[in-house]
Design a protein around this motif. Structure first.
Motif, PDB file in Angstrom:
ATOM      1  N   TYR A  96     -11.408   2.479  -3.937  1.00 60.79           N
ATOM      2  CA  TYR A  96     -10.748   3.575  -3.223  1.00 60.79           C
ATOM      3  C   TYR A  96     -10.984   4.891  -3.959  1.00 60.79           C
ATOM      4  CZ  TYR A  96      -6.822   6.438  -1.609  1.00 60.79           C
ATOM      5  OH  TYR A  96      -6.054   7.466  -1.133  1.00 60.79           O
ATOM      6  N   TYR A 127     -14.955   4.192   2.128  1.00 59.20           N
ATOM      7  CA  TYR A 127     -13.503   4.372   2.211  1.00 59.20           C
ATOM      8  C   TYR A 127     -12.954   3.557   3.379  1.00 59.20           C
ATOM      9  CZ  TYR A 127      -9.067   6.929   2.982  1.00 59.20           C
ATOM     10  OH  TYR A 127      -7.752   7.264   3.179  1.00 59.20           O
ATOM     11  N   PHE A 133     -10.208  -0.764   4.267  1.00 58.06           N
ATOM     12  CA  PHE A 133      -8.975  -0.914   5.035  1.00 58.06           C
ATOM     13  C   PHE A 133      -9.071  -2.039   6.057  1.00 58.06           C
ATOM     14  CE2 PHE A 133      -8.554   3.317   3.382  1.00 58.06           C
ATOM     15  CZ  PHE A 133      -7.200   3.542   3.271  1.00 58.06           C
ATOM     16  N   ALA A 164      -3.312   5.529   6.324  1.00 54.48           N
ATOM     17  CA  ALA A 164      -3.147   6.284   5.089  1.00 54.48           C
ATOM     18  C   ALA A 164      -2.166   7.420   5.350  1.00 54.48           C
ATOM     19  CB  ALA A 164      -4.479   6.829   4.612  1.00 54.48           C
ATOM     20  N   TYR A 193      -0.922  10.844   3.551  1.00 54.32           N
ATOM     21  CA  TYR A 193      -1.068  11.874   2.526  1.00 54.32           C
ATOM     22  C   TYR A 193      -0.037  12.988   2.687  1.00 54.32           C
ATOM     23  CZ  TYR A 193      -5.514   9.713   1.307  1.00 54.32           C
ATOM     24  OH  TYR A 193      -6.477   8.815   0.901  1.00 54.32           O
ATOM     25  N   GLU A 237      -1.094  11.958   8.087  1.00 56.66           N
ATOM     26  CA  GLU A 237      -0.920  10.509   8.147  1.00 56.66           C
ATOM     27  C   GLU A 237      -1.592  10.004   9.406  1.00 56.66           C
ATOM     28  OE1 GLU A 237       0.722   6.762   9.474  1.00 56.66           O
ATOM     29  OE2 GLU A 237       1.067   8.653  10.496  1.00 56.66           O
ATOM     30  N   ALA A 288      -6.859   4.884   9.219  1.00 56.04           N
ATOM     31  CA  ALA A 288      -7.799   5.133   8.122  1.00 56.04           C
ATOM     32  C   ALA A 288      -9.061   5.853   8.579  1.00 56.04           C
ATOM     33  CB  ALA A 288      -8.151   3.816   7.433  1.00 56.04           C
ATOM     34  N   TYR A 304       0.531   6.397  -6.115  1.00 56.93           N
ATOM     35  CA  TYR A 304       0.119   5.743  -4.878  1.00 56.93           C
ATOM     36  C   TYR A 304       0.958   4.482  -4.696  1.00 56.93           C
ATOM     37  CZ  TYR A 304      -4.393   8.233  -4.575  1.00 56.93           C
ATOM     38  OH  TYR A 304      -5.383   9.163  -4.449  1.00 56.93           O
ATOM     39  N   PHE A 318       0.178   1.140  -2.457  1.00 51.29           N
ATOM     40  CA  PHE A 318      -0.769   0.429  -1.602  1.00 51.29           C
ATOM     41  C   PHE A 318      -0.130  -0.869  -1.127  1.00 51.29           C
ATOM     42  CE2 PHE A 318      -3.470   2.717  -4.608  1.00 51.29           C
ATOM     43  CZ  PHE A 318      -4.505   3.209  -3.823  1.00 51.29           C
ATOM     44  N   THR A 333      -1.999  -0.271   4.023  1.00 52.02           N
ATOM     45  CA  THR A 333      -1.458   1.090   3.980  1.00 52.02           C
ATOM     46  C   THR A 333      -1.624   1.654   2.575  1.00 52.02           C
ATOM     47  OG1 THR A 333       0.795   0.434   3.371  1.00 52.02           O
ATOM     48  CG2 THR A 333       0.313   0.621   5.731  1.00 52.02           C
ATOM     49  N   VAL A 334      -1.794   2.953   2.513  1.00 56.23           N
ATOM     50  CA  VAL A 334      -1.725   3.682   1.247  1.00 56.23           C
ATOM     51  C   VAL A 334      -0.868   4.915   1.507  1.00 56.23           C
ATOM     52  CG1 VAL A 334      -3.910   4.934   1.632  1.00 56.23           C
ATOM     53  CG2 VAL A 334      -2.955   4.748  -0.683  1.00 56.23           C
ATOM     54  N   THR A 335       0.057   5.168   0.589  1.00 52.96           N
ATOM     55  CA  THR A 335       0.935   6.323   0.683  1.00 52.96           C
ATOM     56  C   THR A 335       0.847   7.089  -0.628  1.00 52.96           C
ATOM     57  OG1 THR A 335       2.424   5.081   2.124  1.00 52.96           O
ATOM     58  CG2 THR A 335       3.299   7.094   1.133  1.00 52.96           C
TER      59      THR A 335
END
Length: 170
Positions: free
Chosen positions: A23, A35, A39, A45, A47, A54, A57, A142, A144, A157-159
Motif C-alpha cells: 500500500y 493500489y 483491495f 478508502a 481519507y 471517502e 478504492a 491508519y 486497515f 477498508t482503510v481509514t
C-alpha cells in the motif's frame, strides 16, 4: 496452539505486512493499478480524517492520482503495525485489523502549485529526488480491515486518522 496453527499464524502476519507495505509503495510510486489490486472488490478508502475524500478504492485511486501530482516526491513510512487476527477458537480466521502509524514527508511541485511561469523558491532542482527538503509533512494512524481472499489477503477498508501536519509557511 499446535505448531501447524502457529506457523499458519506467522505466515498470515507476514502476508498482511506485505499488503501494508505494498500500500505504501503503491501510493509513493503513484502505481494506482497496484493500489487498486490491494483491495477487495468492495474495498473502500476513507481519507476524510486527513482532509480528503471517502469512497470505493477505484474512485479513490483516481482522486489520489490527481491529488498526488502536486507532490511528485513523497515517501511515507508505515510503522508500529499492530495486527489483530480474527480468532476462531485458537485458529486464525479470514479477517484482520491493522492499526499502524504513518509519517508522510512530501515535496510540493512548485511549478504545478504556482502556475507555469513560477520560479520555484528552491531553485530549478526543487522537487527532484535528493535535491529538496520536504515542505509538507503529516503524521497519524491508519486503520486497515483486511479479508483473506484466496490466495492472499486484501484490504477491505482503510481509514486515515491524521494527528498532525506541518505545511509550507507553518
Amino acid at each position: 496452539m499446535t505448531q501447524r496453527v502457529a506457523l499458519a499464524t506467522v505466515l498470515d502476519r507476514l502476508a498482511i505486512d506485505a499488503v501494508i507495505t505494498g500500500y505504501a509503495v503503491a501510493v509513493d510510486d503513484g502505481a494506482w493499478s497496484d493500489y487498486g489490486a490491494l483491495f477487495t472488490p468492495d474495498g473502500r478508502a476513507d481519507y476524510r480524517g486527513a482532509g480528503g475524500v471517502e469512497g470505493p478504492a477505484d474512485e479513490i485511486a483516481r482522486w489520489l492520482a490527481e491529488t498526488m501530482r502536486l507532490f511528485p516526491v513523497r515517501q511515507h513510512l508505515i510503522v508500529n503495525r499492530r495486527i489483530e487476527l480474527e480468532d476462531l477458537g485458537g485458529y486464525t480466521g479470514d479477517r484482520a485489523e491493522v492499526r499502524a502509524d504513518y509519517l508522510n514527508p512530501m515535496c510540493l511541485d512548485r511549478k504545478a502549485a504556482s502556475g507555469p511561469d513560477a520560479d520555484p523558491p528552491g531553485g530549478a532542482d526543487s522537487g527532484r529526488p535528493g535535491s529538496a527538503t520536504p515542505d509538507f509533512v503529516t503524521g497519524g494512524r491508519y486503520t486497515f480491515e483486511l479479508h483473506r481472499a484466496e490466495p492472499c489477503w486484501l484490504i477491505r477498508t482503510v481509514t486515515v486518522h491524521e494527528k498532525w501536519r506541518q505545511a509550507p509557511g507553518a
